[in-house]
Design a protein around this motif. Structure first.
Motif, PDB file in Angstrom:
ATOM      1  N   TRP B  57      28.488 -22.344  33.551  1.00 15.23           N
ATOM      2  CA  TRP B  57      27.059 -22.048  33.671  1.00 15.23           C
ATOM      3  C   TRP B  57      26.578 -21.105  32.574  1.00 15.23           C
ATOM      4  N   SER B  58      27.308 -19.981  32.382  1.00  8.35           N
ATOM      5  CA  SER B  58      26.841 -19.000  31.399  1.00  8.35           C
ATOM      6  C   SER B  58      26.910 -19.571  29.982  1.00  8.35           C
ATOM      7  N   ASN B  59      27.939 -20.385  29.699  1.00 10.57           N
ATOM      8  CA  ASN B  59      28.020 -21.013  28.377  1.00 10.57           C
ATOM      9  C   ASN B  59      26.942 -22.080  28.197  1.00 10.57           C
ATOM     10  N   SER B  60      26.613 -22.770  29.316  1.00  9.92           N
ATOM     11  CA  SER B  60      25.543 -23.773  29.255  1.00  9.92           C
ATOM     12  C   SER B  60      24.216 -23.111  28.909  1.00  9.92           C
ATOM     13  N   LEU B  61      24.030 -21.878  29.420  1.00  6.01           N
ATOM     14  CA  LEU B  61      22.788 -21.164  29.136  1.00  6.01           C
ATOM     15  C   LEU B  61      22.652 -20.896  27.646  1.00  6.01           C
ATOM     16  N   VAL B  62      23.769 -20.482  27.022  1.00  7.04           N
ATOM     17  CA  VAL B  62      23.739 -20.206  25.582  1.00  7.04           C
ATOM     18  C   VAL B  62      23.383 -21.474  24.807  1.00  7.04           C
ATOM     19  N   THR B  63      24.158 -22.545  25.056  1.00  3.25           N
ATOM     20  CA  THR B  63      23.909 -23.803  24.345  1.00  3.25           C
ATOM     21  C   THR B  63      22.542 -24.377  24.703  1.00  3.25           C
ATOM     22  N   GLY B  64      22.199 -24.276  25.989  1.00  9.59           N
ATOM     23  CA  GLY B  64      20.916 -24.800  26.457  1.00  9.59           C
ATOM     24  C   GLY B  64      19.755 -24.107  25.765  1.00  9.59           C
ATOM     25  N   PHE B  65      19.865 -22.774  25.591  1.00  8.19           N
ATOM     26  CA  PHE B  65      18.785 -22.048  24.935  1.00  8.19           C
ATOM     27  C   PHE B  65      18.651 -22.474  23.475  1.00  8.19           C
ATOM     28  N   ASN B  66      19.819 -22.601  22.800  1.00  4.35           N
ATOM     29  CA  ASN B  66      19.777 -23.064  21.409  1.00  4.35           C
ATOM     30  C   ASN B  66      19.130 -24.439  21.315  1.00  4.35           C
ATOM     31  N   SER B  67      19.476 -25.317  22.248  1.00  2.00           N
ATOM     32  CA  SER B  67      18.909 -26.668  22.242  1.00  2.00           C
ATOM     33  C   SER B  67      17.410 -26.625  22.483  1.00  2.00           C
ATOM     34  N   LEU B  68      17.011 -25.745  23.404  1.00  2.00           N
ATOM     35  CA  LEU B  68      15.594 -25.630  23.745  1.00  2.00           C
ATOM     36  C   LEU B  68      14.783 -25.172  22.534  1.00  2.00           C
ATOM     37  N   VAL B  69      15.321 -24.159  21.837  1.00  2.00           N
ATOM     38  CA  VAL B  69      14.652 -23.703  20.608  1.00  2.00           C
ATOM     39  C   VAL B  69      14.567 -24.863  19.625  1.00  2.00           C
ATOM     40  N   GLY B  70      15.667 -25.621  19.544  1.00  4.48           N
ATOM     41  CA  GLY B  70      15.686 -26.774  18.640  1.00  4.48           C
ATOM     42  C   GLY B  70      14.616 -27.790  18.990  1.00  4.48           C
ATOM     43  N   VAL B  71      14.498 -28.112  20.287  1.00  3.18           N
ATOM     44  CA  VAL B  71      13.491 -29.093  20.711  1.00  3.18           C
ATOM     45  C   VAL B  71      12.085 -28.581  20.386  1.00  3.18           C
ATOM     46  N   ALA B  72      11.835 -27.315  20.709  1.00  8.72           N
ATOM     47  CA  ALA B  72      10.498 -26.761  20.487  1.00  8.72           C
ATOM     48  C   ALA B  72      10.151 -26.754  19.002  1.00  8.72           C
ATOM     49  N   VAL B  73      11.030 -26.133  18.199  1.00  6.04           N
ATOM     50  CA  VAL B  73      10.736 -26.012  16.767  1.00  6.04           C
ATOM     51  C   VAL B  73      10.695 -27.384  16.092  1.00  6.04           C
ATOM     52  N   GLY B  74      11.712 -28.201  16.381  1.00  5.70           N
ATOM     53  CA  GLY B  74      11.796 -29.527  15.758  1.00  5.70           C
ATOM     54  C   GLY B  74      10.618 -30.413  16.128  1.00  5.70           C
ATOM     55  N   ALA B  75      10.222 -30.374  17.415  1.00  4.34           N
ATOM     56  CA  ALA B  75       9.124 -31.237  17.861  1.00  4.34           C
ATOM     57  C   ALA B  75       7.802 -30.796  17.234  1.00  4.34           C
ATOM     58  N   VAL B  76       7.542 -29.496  17.255  1.00  4.15           N
ATOM     59  CA  VAL B  76       6.284 -28.998  16.678  1.00  4.15           C
ATOM     60  C   VAL B  76       6.207 -29.344  15.194  1.00  4.15           C
ATOM     61  N   LEU B  77       7.308 -29.079  14.468  1.00  2.00           N
ATOM     62  CA  LEU B  77       7.309 -29.387  13.035  1.00  2.00           C
ATOM     63  C   LEU B  77       7.194 -30.885  12.796  1.00  2.00           C
ATOM     64  N   GLY B  78       7.923 -31.660  13.589  1.00  2.00           N
ATOM     65  CA  GLY B  78       7.910 -33.114  13.426  1.00  2.00           C
ATOM     66  C   GLY B  78       6.517 -33.683  13.627  1.00  2.00           C
ATOM     67  N   ILE B  79       5.845 -33.242  14.693  1.00  2.00           N
ATOM     68  CA  ILE B  79       4.498 -33.745  14.987  1.00  2.00           C
ATOM     69  C   ILE B  79       3.521 -33.292  13.904  1.00  2.00           C
ATOM     70  N   LEU B  80       3.612 -32.020  13.537  1.00  2.00           N
ATOM     71  CA  LEU B  80       2.701 -31.454  12.531  1.00  2.00           C
ATOM     72  C   LEU B  80       2.836 -32.183  11.193  1.00  2.00           C
ATOM     73  N   LEU B  81       4.081 -32.362  10.771  1.00  2.00           N
ATOM     74  CA  LEU B  81       4.285 -33.008   9.479  1.00  2.00           C
ATOM     75  C   LEU B  81       3.875 -34.473   9.510  1.00  2.00           C
ATOM     76  N   ALA B  82       4.093 -35.115  10.663  1.00  2.00           N
ATOM     77  CA  ALA B  82       3.688 -36.522  10.797  1.00  2.00           C
ATOM     78  C   ALA B  82       2.171 -36.645  10.695  1.00  2.00           C
ATOM     79  N   VAL B  83       1.456 -35.693  11.309  1.00  2.00           N
ATOM     80  CA  VAL B  83      -0.008 -35.718  11.239  1.00  2.00           C
ATOM     81  C   VAL B  83      -0.454 -35.561   9.787  1.00  2.00           C
ATOM     82  N   ILE B  84       0.173 -34.611   9.090  1.00  2.00           N
ATOM     83  CA  ILE B  84      -0.181 -34.393   7.683  1.00  2.00           C
ATOM     84  C   ILE B  84       0.154 -35.631   6.849  1.00  2.00           C
ATOM     85  N   ALA B  85       1.334 -36.198   7.116  1.00  2.00           N
ATOM     86  CA  ALA B  85       1.746 -37.388   6.357  1.00  2.00           C
ATOM     87  C   ALA B  85       0.805 -38.559   6.618  1.00  2.00           C
TER      88      ALA B  85
END
Ligand SMILES: Nc1ncnc2c1ncn2[C@@H]1O[C@H](COP(=O)(O)OP(=O)(O)O)[C@@H](O)[C@H]1O
Ligand SMILES: [Mg+2]
Lengths: 292, 255
Positions: B57-85
Motif C-alpha cells: 500500500w505505502s509503495n503504491s502511494l509513492v508510485t501512484g502519486f508519481n503516475s498521477l502527476v504524470g497524468v495531470a502534467v502530460g494531459a494538460v500539456l498534450g491537450i494544450l499543444l494539440a490545440v495550438i497545433a
C-alpha cells in the motif's frame, strides 16, 4: 496636380461619406452587382459556380432562390453570409460589405442540416448566438423562452437535440437564427430533410414568423411550391454556371398573410407554372426579359 | 441503461478467462512442482500480497502519486499543444515528426538520463517519465479529435463572428472531448507502467518498481510478484477511474 484638385478631392470624399451614410440607412438588405464565383477545383480545373448575379433584396422582402442542384444556390447564400467571398462583382448587405454585416451580426442563418451542438440542450442551442455576444443570463433565458414558444417547443427546452425529431431540430435551428432578431434571415433548404406534411406545416410557421418579425429573407429551396408559397419574388437560377434566368413576382392579392388556403388559389397555381416554365427553360419563357 | 448492461456483459468473458488462467497456473505449479524462483503459485503470491499489504500500500502511494502527476502534467500539456497545433499549421507539421519519434522511443529509456539531470533523492525524474508517456497518446488523440469538427459547425461559428477562442471553447474542444478521453484513458495505465519501470533505473527508495527489484534481488520471488500484482491493480485503478469520469461526463452532456 494642383492645390485646387486636392481640395476638391477632399470635398468629394466628404460628400461621398455623407451619401454613404444616407444610403446605409435605407440601403437594401442585399445588393449584388455582377457577382460571380469561381472555385479552384482539383488540378487547376476551375468551377464557375455563379456568373453575373444582379439581385436586390429589399428590407422585409422574402426572396426564394430556386434552381437545379449544383447551380450555385448555396454558394450565393454563403457569399451573402460572408462564409465565402465572390471572385467578381460587388456584394453589399445593408449597404456594408458582407464581412462588415457579418461582424455586425446583421443576419441570422439556418443551414440545410440543423447543425445543432449535440452536447447542448435545446435551450442552450437557441441561446448560443446570445452567449457568444455576451448577453447576460437573465436576458438570454427570457429570449430563449420567447423563442421556444414561437417555434412551439416550450416543453423541450431541457432536451438534447438527439431526443428530437428532424422537424423539431430544424425548428430549434430557426429559433437560433432568430435569436438576435436579425433584419435578414438566410436559409439554405432548411426543410429539405423533412417529410411533406411537416414541411408544409413548417412553411406556414415560417411565413407567420416572418410576417411578425418583418425580416428580409433569402430562402434557398428546390421545391417550386415551397418557393412560391413563401416568397414575394422567386429567383430562378440556371444550371452551371449559375445565372439568374428569371425573377417571378408572386402577387397574392390583398392580404399578405400566407395561410394554407393560398395553396388552393389561382395565383399560386399560375405562379407555380410560371416558375416551372422558367426552371425547365421552355420556349415560351423569356430567359432574360425579367432579369434585372 | 443499455450502456451499463453492455459494460457488465463485456466484463464477464475476461473475468472467466482470468479465473481459468489462475486455476490452470495453480494446477501447473503444484502438478509439475515448479520452483518459486521460476514461477510461484497464485496462492503463494496472494499470500505474500496480503501478508505485506501495508508495504504494498505505502509503495503504491509513492508510485501512484508519481503516475498521477504524470497524468495531470502530460494531459494538460498534450491537450494544450494539440490545440495550438490545430491552430498553427507549422507547429502541427513540426510536431508530427517529434511525435512519430516519441511513439517508437520507449520513453522509460530516458529514465537513466533524467536521473542524472535531477537530484537522485527526488521523484522528479520518475514524474517526468510518466508525464512524457502520457503526453504522446493524449496529444495524438486530441489532435485527431479537434479535426472532427463538422463544417456546418465551423460555418455556424463564423456566421456568428465568434472569436478563435470562442470557437475552440464552444465547438472544437467539445467535439474532440470523446477523443481526448480516449487518449487520457490509454495514457492513464501507461503512466503507471512508466512510473514503475522508471524506478528500476534508480532514484530514491520507495515505489512498487523499486520494491520489485529489491525483492527479486533478495530472491524473495513471491514477494516480488506480490508487488507486480500491486502494480497491475494500480494500473487498473487508474484506467477505471478515467473510464468512470469519461462515462459520467459524456452521459451528462447528452452525447
Ligand atoms: N468549396 C467548393 N469548392 C469547389 N467547388 C465548389 C465548392 N462549393 C461548391 N462548389 C461547386 O459549385 C457549384 C454550386 O454548388 P452549390 O452552391 O452547393 O449548389 P446548390 O446549392 O445549388 O446545389 C457546384 O458545382 C459545386 O460542385
Ligand atoms: Mg445547396
Amino acid at each position: 496636380m494642383t492645390g485646387q484638385d486636392g481640395i476638391s478631392t477632399v470635398q468629394d470624399s466628404k460628400t461621398d461619406q455623407k451619401t454613404d451614410a444616407a444610403h446605409a440607412a435605407d440601403a437594401p438588405a442585399v445588393a449584388a452587382v455582377n457577382v460571380g464565383k469561381v472555385f479552384d477545383g482539383k488540378r487547376g480545373a476551375q468551377v464557375v459556380a455563379l456568373e453575373d448575379i444582379n439581385l436586390t433584396v429589399a428590407r422585409g422582402e422574402f426572396v426564394s432562390l430556386i434552381g437545379p442542384s449544383g447551380c450555385g444556390k448555396s454558394t450565393l447564400m454563403r457569399l451573402i453570409a460572408d462564409l465565402d467571398q465572390p471572385t467578381s462583382g460587388e456584394l453589399t448587405v445593408f449597404g456594408k460589405s458582407a464581412q462588415q454585416a457579418r461582424l455586425d451580426q446583421d443576419y441570422g442563418i439556418a443551414f440545410q442540416q440543423a447543425g445543432l451542438l449535440p452536447w447542448r440542450t435545446v435551450r442552450q442551442n437557441i441561446e448560443l448566438p446570445l452567449q457568444l455576444h455576451k448577453v447576460g443570463k437573465a436576458e438570454r433565458t427570457e429570449r430563449s423562452t420567447e423563442l421556444l414558444k414561437l417555434v412551439g417547443l416550450t416543453d423541450f427546452g431541457d432536451n438534447f437535440p438527439d431526443q428530437l425529431s428532424g422537424g423539431m431540430q430544424q425548428r430549434v435551428a430557426i429559433a437560433r437564427a432568430l435569436a438576435e432578431s436579425p433584419n435578414l434571415l438566410l436559409m439554405d433548404e432548411p426543410f429539405g430533410a423533412l417529410d411533406e406534411m411537416t414541411r408544409e406545416h413548417m412553411q406556414g410557421e415560417l411565413a407567420h414568423i416572418c410576417a411578425e418579425t418583418g425580416a428580409a429573407v433569402v430562402f434557398v429551396t428546390h421545391s417550386i411550391p415551397e418557393a412560391v408559397f413563401l416568397a414575394d419574388r422567386v429567383v430562378v437560377l440556371s444550371p452551371r454556371p449559375g445565372r439568374i434566368r428569371a425573377i417571378v413576382d408572386v402577387k397574392f392579392s390583398g392580404s399578405v398573410e400566407r395561410t394554407e388556403h393560398l395553396r388552393e388559389s389561382d395565383v399560386f397555381f399560375s405562379s407555380v407554372s410560371e416558375v416551372r416554365e422558367h426552371l425547365h427553360g421552355s420556349a415560351d419563357a423569356n430567359p432574360l426579359g425579367v432579369d434585372n | 441503461m443499455k450502456a451499463t448492461f453492455g459494460a457488465t456483459k463485456g466484463i464477464i468473458p475476461p473475468l472467466v478467462l482470468g479465473l481459468v488462467t489462475l486455476l490452470l497456473w495453480q494446477l501447473a505449479v503444484v502438478g509439475f512442482d515448479i520452483k518459486p524462483f521460476v514461477l510461484p503459485s497464485p496462492t503463494a503470491i496472494g499470500g505474500q500480497f496480503f501478508e505485506n499489504l501495508p508495504t504494498v500500500w505505502s509503495n503504491s502511494l509513492v508510485t501512484g502519486f508519481n503516475s498521477l502527476v504524470g497524468v495531470a502534467v502530460g494531459a494538460v500539456l498534450g491537450i494544450l499543444l494539440a490545440v495550438i497545433a490545430s491552430l498553427v499549421r507549422t507547429i502541427d507539421e513540426l510536431s508530427s515528426a517529434v511525435v512519430a519519434a516519441a511513439m517508437v522511443l520507449p520513453i522509460v529509456a530516458l529514465a537513466p538520463v533524467l536521473y542524472g539531470m535531477f537530484s537522485a533523492s527526488q521523484q522528479t525524474a520518475r514524474q517526468l517519465v510518466a508525464s512524457l508517456a502520457v503526453f504522446v497518446p493524449v496529444y495524438v488523440n486530441t489532435l485527431k479529435g479537434l479535426r472532427q469538427v463538422r463544417p456546418v459547425h465551423r460555418d455556424l461559428m463564423r456566421a456568428h463572428a465568434a472569436t478563435t477562442w470562442q470557437t475552440i471553447g464552444t465547438v472544437t474542444l467539445p467535439t474532440g472531448l470523446p477523443f481526448i478521453f480516449t487518449g487520457v484513458r490509454i495514457a492513464s495505465s501507461l503512466a503507471v507502467i512508466a512510473a514503475v519501470i522508471a524506478e528500476y533505473f534508480g532514484g530514491p527508495i520507495g515505489g512498487l518498481g523499486k520494491s520489485i527489484t529489491t525483492a527479486a534481488a533478495g530472491s524473495n520471488y513471491p514477494l516480488a510478484w506480490a508487488y507486480v500484482l500491486g502494480s497491475i491493480i494500480l494500473g487498473l485503478v487508474f484506467y477505471l477511474a478515467v473510464l468512470a469520469v469519461e462515462r459520467w461526463v459524456l452521459r451528462n452532456r447528452g452525447s
